[in-house]
Design an enzyme around this catalytic site. Sequence first.
Site, PDB file in Angstrom:
ATOM      1  N   SER A 163       0.825  -1.200   0.000  1.00 23.18           N
ATOM      2  CA  SER A 163       0.000   0.000   0.000  1.00 23.18           C
ATOM      3  C   SER A 163       0.863   1.254   0.000  1.00 23.18           C
ATOM      4  CB  SER A 163      -0.939   0.002   1.203  1.00 23.18           C
ATOM      5  OG  SER A 163      -0.220  -0.089   2.403  1.00 23.18           O
TER       6      SER A 163
ATOM      7  N   GLU B 209      -2.683  -0.102  -3.861  1.00 25.35           N
ATOM      8  CA  GLU B 209      -3.900  -0.474  -3.111  1.00 25.35           C
ATOM      9  C   GLU B 209      -4.867   0.679  -2.841  1.00 25.35           C
ATOM     10  OE1 GLU B 209      -2.985  -2.983   0.321  1.00 25.35           O
ATOM     11  OE2 GLU B 209      -1.263  -3.854  -0.716  1.00 25.35           O
TER      12      GLU B 209
ATOM     13  N   ARG C 113     -10.456   2.381  18.847  1.00 31.14           N
ATOM     14  CA  ARG C 113     -10.477   1.739  17.537  1.00 31.14           C
ATOM     15  C   ARG C 113     -11.391   0.527  17.511  1.00 31.14           C
ATOM     16  NH1 ARG C 113      -6.586   2.490  13.772  1.00 31.14           N
ATOM     17  NH2 ARG C 113      -5.343   4.349  14.175  1.00 31.14           N
TER      18      ARG C 113
ATOM     19  N   GLU D 184      -1.265 -15.068  14.578  1.00 34.87           N
ATOM     20  CA  GLU D 184      -2.280 -14.854  15.615  1.00 34.87           C
ATOM     21  C   GLU D 184      -3.367 -15.918  15.596  1.00 34.87           C
ATOM     22  OE1 GLU D 184      -3.321 -10.937  14.186  1.00 34.87           O
ATOM     23  OE2 GLU D 184      -5.385 -11.573  13.952  1.00 34.87           O
TER      24      GLU D 184
ATOM     25  N   HIS E  67       3.839 -11.784   2.838  1.00 31.58           N
ATOM     26  CA  HIS E  67       4.259 -10.768   3.807  1.00 31.58           C
ATOM     27  C   HIS E  67       3.627 -11.050   5.159  1.00 31.58           C
ATOM     28  CE1 HIS E  67       4.868  -6.999   5.857  1.00 31.58           C
ATOM     29  NE2 HIS E  67       3.577  -6.888   6.023  1.00 31.58           N
TER      30      HIS E  67
ATOM     31  N   HIS F 176       5.848   2.423  11.195  1.00 33.66           N
ATOM     32  CA  HIS F 176       4.980   3.025  12.210  1.00 33.66           C
ATOM     33  C   HIS F 176       5.624   4.236  12.865  1.00 33.66           C
ATOM     34  CE1 HIS F 176       3.665  -1.195  11.857  1.00 33.66           C
ATOM     35  NE2 HIS F 176       2.475  -0.621  11.858  1.00 33.66           N
TER      36      HIS F 176
HETATM   37  N1  GLN Z   1      -0.212  -5.379   1.392  1.00 35.59           N
HETATM   38  C1  GLN Z   1      -0.704  -4.816   2.628  1.00 35.59           C
HETATM   39  C2  GLN Z   1      -0.260  -3.362   2.712  1.00 35.59           C
HETATM   40  O1  GLN Z   1       0.777  -3.047   2.213  1.00 35.59           O
HETATM   41  C3  GLN Z   1      -0.190  -5.563   3.829  1.00 35.59           C
HETATM   42  C4  GLN Z   1      -0.776  -5.041   5.104  1.00 35.59           C
HETATM   43  C5  GLN Z   1      -0.419  -5.805   6.352  1.00 35.59           C
HETATM   44  O2  GLN Z   1       0.571  -6.459   6.441  1.00 35.59           O
HETATM   45  N2  GLN Z   1      -1.206  -5.718   7.365  1.00 35.59           N
HETATM   46  O3  GLN Z   1      -0.948  -2.544   3.315  1.00 35.59           O
HETATM   47 ZN    ZN Z   2       2.500  -5.807   7.445  1.00 38.21          ZN
END
Ligand code: GLN
Ligand code: ZN
Length: 763
Positions: free
Chosen positions: A441, A492, A523, A613, A649, A702
């Site tokens: 994204s 995205e 949230r 998770e 990922h 982040h």
């Molecule tokens: N492809 C998603 C992004 O880049 C992966 C998001 C994630 O790992 N939570 O937002």
């Molecule tokens: Zn991620």
Amino acid sequence: MSRQISVIHSLGFPRIGARRELKFALEKYWRDELGQAQLQQVARDLRARHWAQQAQAGLDYFTVGDFAFYDQVLDTSAMLGCVPARFRHAGGNLDLDTAFRMARGRAPTGADTDACEMTKWFDTNYHYLVPEFEVGQQFSLSSESLFEQVEEAQAQGYPVKAVILGPLTWLWLGKAQSGVDKLDLLDSLLPVYREILARLAAQGVEWLQIDEPALVLDLPPQWQQAYRRVYAELAQAGPKLLLASYFGALGDNLDTVLALPVHGLHIDAVRAPEQLVEVAERLGSDQVLSAGVINGRNIWRADLDALLQRLQPLHAQLQDRLWLAPSCSLLHVPVDLEQEEGLDAELGSWLAFAVQKLGELDLLRRALAGSSDAQVAALTAQRQALQARRRSRRIHKSAVRERAAGVTDAMARRACSYKERAQKQHERFALPLYPTTTIGSFPQTGAIRKARSQFRAGEIPGDTYRHRMEAAIAEAVFRQEKLGLDVLVHGEAERNDMVEYFGEQLEGFAFTRFGWVQSYGSRCVKPPIIYGDVSRLKPMTVEWAVYAQSLTGRPMKGMLTGPVTILQWSFVRDDQPRAETCLQIALALRDEVLDLERAGIGMIQIDEPALREGLPLRRAEWQDYLDWAVQAFRVTAAGVDDATQIHTHMCYAEFNDIIEAIAALDADVITIETSRSQMELLAAFEDYEYPNEIGPGVYDIHSPQLPETGHMVSLLQRAARNLPASRLWVNPDCGLKTRRWEEVEPALQRMVEAAQELRQQAA
Ligand code: GLN
Ligand code: ZN
């Protein structure tokens, strides 16, 4: 003679409000647009409304202490005076802003401070704030909030059952500085718990629900023993104790629990129905058994007929010592189905949110006591809805079932080994050493969000929407080329959420309007509902990917969310095993993968951030889960040619304990989070030789801080000590949708520089 009627109660009610009132009030307060007194008023109003709803459902006890402005574990820490030194709490009652600073690092008053860590509450999507235990840790009663809420409920005429988190689960969930043994803390902790109990007793509280969900985990023997000590001490003074466990079976902790001198036990009879009979048999003659029979983790109406059959003998045996409740707090389900005008009646008749679940409890206990005509009618209606669900053509698609049943091992295996594939892929893509890429994204700009919401609202036609999305894609491609990234993504723009985007296009998924569930603080998430057999009607991402690829000569990654993540972040049907639903999703995605390949997309990324998770709470159940989860991923991916490169990922650092499962996914490339843990994760690769390519995240997306080129170079050098450089990729640690282009561009520029430097060093 009519039989004794059972007590019904809940372990907790959602606190956020049917229209997320608490969320909006909190966010206003944090922005300084609402005073503290007004915020408190919103909270009081919500509590009053929620108690009134529970009164209407006929509950016998009202659970007080389930409200929290941010998190119930944080509130427990506040009550116990467990405030890390960096928050400079001077002692005495903890003020609201300090608690907010613990939660989010900042509040309307006070200096910004590093927030406490947040992590998942057992196997839910709710996140709690991790208690911190420092050397020399002391405890003292530091919040009046629970007692005030008790008073508030009593003033409204409700019989109160207070709830607090038990000392052992609270300690278990916390993080101790080195040199601190958590169990040693009990000496100073138990007096505070005793004080709380005494205060509640003085308020006339008859029952205290003391939550110890850690009892469903694998506990070391010292912890099991600690339960005996703690509850021997707590049982002496105060209200009657209802010891509550949930999210699973007590298993090997059952003997411990049955030996505790408490007045009642609540057990999860949804996740572990087999416990009911055994616990009932071994229960003390003065103990009550609260049977958690209504699913607090899902949104389906209960099968009351089946429950009645199971409960009747128990009721005959225990009479009024049998209590009925949801399996766990209703925090994990949306508030009220009544608001969902948009759902069709048929689907609606299969569902129950928090309010409806309380209604089911009432119906169940009345039926147990002997039914009147009204109850017979209500039960019949429920039965008919369930029967309709079992037979519905909307749910059961024989083509989907047959296909899932016909999945062969070959479908889950790439034709060639990674080594052979890698050779073909390297020839095809001719990438430099240390290829650079991103996770998928790119910034979701105001223009992008506006286009999506206008399209949703029907304010712009499909063509206009498509052009705007294409413009966003073109901009992302242009910027990536300018930065000199090697493998591109389309960004995205069309997705507001990585699960919803696919769920909306797949058969078998439904979406609510107000089905919000608290995730952390203010949230909330609105999980899709998987109600039926899953299939794909048409390609879901191919057009965007093809358009993006048409703009560049560099490889463009197709971008999909994997089957395990889609499953994990949805409300899942309860009429078949999760594994089966997951496989259906995998087959639908497999078609998408093959369509992307056919359309000329040579690299396809299948994201599985939720793989870890999904791990069951008990270690003994891990392998079974990992087997079907890995299989589902492989079914999704394995249909492609050798020269098509599959990426995946994941974004969490601790995966040492599942590294073999991750390798078993057999993705050609995995990109993962590592930067925050300073490549700690790479330690896993010292003991285990990861066979395929890997892109350890070189910077933390982040953090608002711009990453240093030198730092990224040294991280990768460290990685190159454990893994051959020829198998390393260079990328950020997660998607960039929450950042702004002004932050993303300079960060990626430095990342590309870092890769160039490494290539020079290698040359
Ligand atoms: N492809 C998603 C992004 O880049 C992966 C998001 C994630 O790992 N939570 O937002
Ligand atoms: Zn991620």
